[in-house]
Write a protein that holds these residues in place. Sequence first.
Motif, short mmCIF file in Angstrom:
data_model
loop_
_atom_site.label_atom_id
_atom_site.label_comp_id
_atom_site.label_asym_id
_atom_site.label_seq_id
_atom_site.Cartn_x
_atom_site.Cartn_y
_atom_site.Cartn_z
N ALA A 507 0.72 -1.23 0.06
CA ALA A 507 -0.12 0.03 0.10
C ALA A 507 0.55 1.26 -0.01
O ALA A 507 0.39 2.51 -0.37
CB ALA A 507 -0.88 0.03 1.09
N VAL A 508 2.14 0.85 0.22
CA VAL A 508 3.19 2.17 0.34
C VAL A 508 4.10 2.20 -0.99
O VAL A 508 4.51 1.21 -1.36
CB VAL A 508 3.90 2.33 1.60
N PRO A 509 4.21 3.14 -1.52
CA PRO A 509 5.53 2.99 -2.55
C PRO A 509 6.72 2.55 -2.26
O PRO A 509 7.24 3.05 -1.14
CB PRO A 509 5.55 4.77 -3.13
N LEU A 535 7.86 -4.35 5.38
CA LEU A 535 6.76 -3.65 4.79
C LEU A 535 5.53 -3.28 5.46
O LEU A 535 4.88 -2.42 5.34
CB LEU A 535 6.46 -4.13 3.35
N SER A 536 5.30 -4.26 6.27
CA SER A 536 3.91 -4.64 6.91
C SER A 536 3.99 -3.70 8.08
O SER A 536 3.03 -2.81 8.31
CB SER A 536 3.89 -5.83 7.47
N ASN A 537 5.17 -3.18 8.62
CA ASN A 537 5.21 -2.48 9.89
C ASN A 537 5.32 -0.99 9.21
O ASN A 537 4.76 0.05 9.88
CB ASN A 537 6.70 -2.53 10.63
N ALA A 538 5.86 -0.80 8.23
CA ALA A 538 5.73 0.38 7.53
C ALA A 538 4.54 0.90 7.07
O ALA A 538 4.24 2.14 7.39
CB ALA A 538 6.87 0.70 6.21
N ALA A 539 3.72 -0.01 6.53
CA ALA A 539 2.34 0.28 6.29
C ALA A 539 1.43 0.46 7.44
O ALA A 539 0.59 1.40 7.52
CB ALA A 539 1.70 -0.70 5.20
N LYS A 540 1.51 -0.30 8.48
CA LYS A 540 0.48 -0.41 9.46
C LYS A 540 0.87 0.46 10.68
O LYS A 540 0.00 1.33 11.27
CB LYS A 540 0.53 -1.67 10.23
N ASP A 564 12.34 3.51 5.79
CA ASP A 564 11.11 4.34 5.43
C ASP A 564 11.22 5.61 5.99
O ASP A 564 12.22 5.91 6.89
CB ASP A 564 9.80 3.58 6.20
N ASP A 565 10.39 6.45 5.63
CA ASP A 565 10.30 7.83 6.14
C ASP A 565 9.32 8.16 7.05
O ASP A 565 8.71 9.25 7.05
CB ASP A 565 10.14 8.92 4.92
N GLY A 566 8.89 7.29 7.91
CA GLY A 566 7.61 7.38 8.69
C GLY A 566 8.11 8.08 9.92
O GLY A 566 8.95 8.55 10.48
N VAL A 567 7.24 7.64 11.12
CA VAL A 567 7.36 8.30 12.30
C VAL A 567 8.56 7.83 13.32
O VAL A 567 9.00 8.54 14.31
CB VAL A 567 5.98 8.22 13.21
N GLY A 568 9.14 6.46 12.85
CA GLY A 568 9.82 6.09 13.62
C GLY A 568 9.68 5.44 14.97
O GLY A 568 8.45 5.49 15.39
N GLY A 569 10.55 5.37 16.02
CA GLY A 569 10.50 5.03 17.33
C GLY A 569 9.75 3.46 17.48
O GLY A 569 9.35 2.98 18.33
N ALA A 570 10.38 2.71 16.46
CA ALA A 570 10.23 1.22 16.56
C ALA A 570 10.97 0.56 17.38
O ALA A 570 12.03 0.88 17.71
CB ALA A 570 10.25 0.44 15.11
N ASP A 571 10.53 -0.33 18.39
CA ASP A 571 11.07 -1.15 19.64
C ASP A 571 11.31 -2.31 19.04
O ASP A 571 10.31 -3.15 19.14
CB ASP A 571 10.44 -0.70 20.82
N PRO A 572 12.56 -2.85 19.06
CA PRO A 572 12.58 -4.34 18.52
C PRO A 572 12.07 -5.35 19.79
O PRO A 572 11.91 -6.32 19.36
CB PRO A 572 14.37 -4.45 18.18
N GLY A 573 12.15 -4.88 20.95
CA GLY A 573 11.80 -5.95 21.76
C GLY A 573 10.40 -5.53 22.30
O GLY A 573 9.83 -6.39 23.40
N GLY A 574 9.60 -4.67 21.72
CA GLY A 574 8.31 -4.29 22.39
C GLY A 574 7.09 -5.11 21.56
O GLY A 574 6.08 -5.13 22.14
N GLY A 575 7.37 -5.47 20.32
CA GLY A 575 6.22 -6.24 19.68
C GLY A 575 6.83 -7.65 19.49
O GLY A 575 7.93 -8.07 19.26
N SER A 576 5.90 -8.44 18.86
CA SER A 576 6.09 -9.96 18.53
C SER A 576 6.56 -10.07 17.20
O SER A 576 7.53 -10.82 16.70
CB SER A 576 4.90 -10.62 18.69
N GLY A 577 6.32 -8.79 16.52
CA GLY A 577 6.91 -8.79 15.22
C GLY A 577 8.42 -8.98 14.76
O GLY A 577 8.87 -9.78 14.25
N LEU A 578 8.96 -7.74 15.15
CA LEU A 578 10.51 -7.70 15.10
C LEU A 578 11.17 -8.58 16.01
O LEU A 578 12.26 -9.12 15.55
CB LEU A 578 10.88 -6.24 15.57
N ARG A 579 10.68 -8.98 17.35
CA ARG A 579 11.24 -9.75 17.84
C ARG A 579 11.39 -11.23 17.24
O ARG A 579 12.25 -11.92 17.49
CB ARG A 579 10.52 -9.65 19.37
N GLY A 580 10.13 -11.60 16.83
CA GLY A 580 10.12 -12.83 16.01
C GLY A 580 11.11 -12.91 14.87
O GLY A 580 11.66 -13.94 14.64
N LEU A 581 11.09 -11.62 14.10
CA LEU A 581 12.04 -11.59 13.11
C LEU A 581 13.59 -11.78 13.38
O LEU A 581 14.33 -12.54 13.04
CB LEU A 581 11.96 -10.45 12.35
#
Length: 611
Positions: A507-509, A535-540, A564-581
């Motif tokens: 959904a994002v270029p 890409l899923s994190n960038a869109a959601k 990406d040029d989003g809002v930033g502030g992603a926490d690798p340990g805060g959610g299951s997505g990046l931690r699972g990755l």
Amino acid sequence: MFRGRGPAAPGRDAPRRRLLLYAGLSLAAGAVGGWAYARSGATGTDVARDLAVGWSFAAAGLVAWWRRPANPTGRLMLAEGVTWFIGNLQGSGVPALFAVGAWFEALNMAVLAHLLLAFPDGRLTTRLARWVVVSGYGLVAVGGLLRAAVFDPAVHPGASYLSCAGCGPNALFTGAPPGVFTAVDLGYRWAGVVITLVCVATLVRRWRASAPARRRVLLPVWISVLVAIAFVFWEALYALPSGGLVGAGAVVLLSDLSQVSVPAAFLAGLLRMRLRRAAVGHLVIQVGADPTPRGLQDAVARVLGDPSLRIGLWTDGTGAGTAPAAGAGAPAGAYTGPDGRPVRVPGPDSGRAATVVEGRGEPLAVLVHDAALREDPGLLAAVAASVRLCLENTRLRAEVTRRAEEARAAHTRLIESADRERRRLERDLHDGAQTRLVFALMALRQVDAGLARGGDGAGLRGTVAEADRTLRKALDDLRGIARGIHPAVLVREGLGAAVTGLAEESAVPVVVSVTPGRFPPLAESTAYFTVCEALSNAAKHARARAVGVTVESAAGRLVVEVTDDGVGGADPGGGSGLRGLADRLAAVGGTLRVDSPAGSGTRIRAELPCA
């Protein structure tokens, strides 16, 4: 090619030649002094004792100079050994040599005072010590010259320790009356007594202010104090109004024996340092496989013989620190003692010194100890190496334990993630393809029943069309699930085509740059799902307006970067997505790095082996 051994470098042989030169000078001074002493009427025993004192100092000084070239102590001991023989020149029978001997008769005492006050560092650290040394040399230079100028050995044959009536004549004698020499000689000797007493008082003050380790190093100085005391009595006997010399022979013997013990004590100190260095090899065994900071500090203090030693462990503020742990609450970038308090590096004039222990170019610990231990840099280097080995071993054990715990946690998360994925697939199949297949089955049964009754053909065709549409939707659902498990395009065409397909559906270029070619299947699938998650994190979550994907191979590793040029502030340990990755990458030997400052977008970099 075999290459013969060429001539030694001039810089390497220069110190050796200099030491040989001074060794020859010491032998020559002793030979001339012994000859002049024997000519004055001394017995063979007296000459042997005299040579033993002078040459002992010279030999110990040469050894010390050779072992510690930067320390002036060796040169002072060598000077003491050479100047010891100057007074003997009064027995040579040569007027000029007699004058030199009479003038500088007490020079060795001034050198000895300098040696005592500068030992073991070779430096005069207090104003009082410098005053004593300057006064001693000044008394010999000025007072000795004045005394020699009024000294007539024929009139005062007992004024010299040689006590020979046939000594002289004195080339410096000015023809002064005998009473003048008596007054000058008395003042000269009493001035020497005063300087000697001040020197002893300075040594006592220094001893009381010293730590136990420095007191042990200063032991040769206190043996030398016996020499000073012997000479105080010697000068006091000469200074008596009667000029009596009762017991002077015993005093001289005590003085000589005491002075012989000084270089012997110094060499014994060197040997003691060597034995102490041999004990360093047992340091690692003493502290054990997992030392506590207190146990390590106590073991090092015992080896160095310094109960005041403190060890500070480096805390860098990253959370890792230096094992073993030194207590909570330590300031970042500081050394912390076993009690949790900061350990500060001492100043240059504090009487303390610091030995920094480093590992792989980074600070590990600091040893704060008595400055006297710097006299044996080899010992400190060996202790520092042992401490580094202990700390590195402890840190490696902690690292292995930490990695094992992380591996167990990652394994648990992978199992939980697989279980969640299984339940999701079950739910998707139940709610999607399974429901549509059941509906299609029911429609086909209706068709069968209608055919058995001879029903309307138009109605049956409508039911068949509905079943067809339902089956097509079920097929699309199954293809979507299969693509989520492992896309067919990844197997057929490779990572580049699969990532391009993800970008087209995003959904994002997305701008894609993938190195052409195929990679190992496991590396391709892991990289593919890394891009999927990013890409899923960038869109959601990131609310990004544009995304860039780069995949390239370098040095046997596949590097995937998604920015990406989003809002930033992603926490690798805060959610299951990046931690699972991260767990998925770690399972195949890869790493994940997330750089996501608030308000400045997100950069996800994954590296995994692809050789």
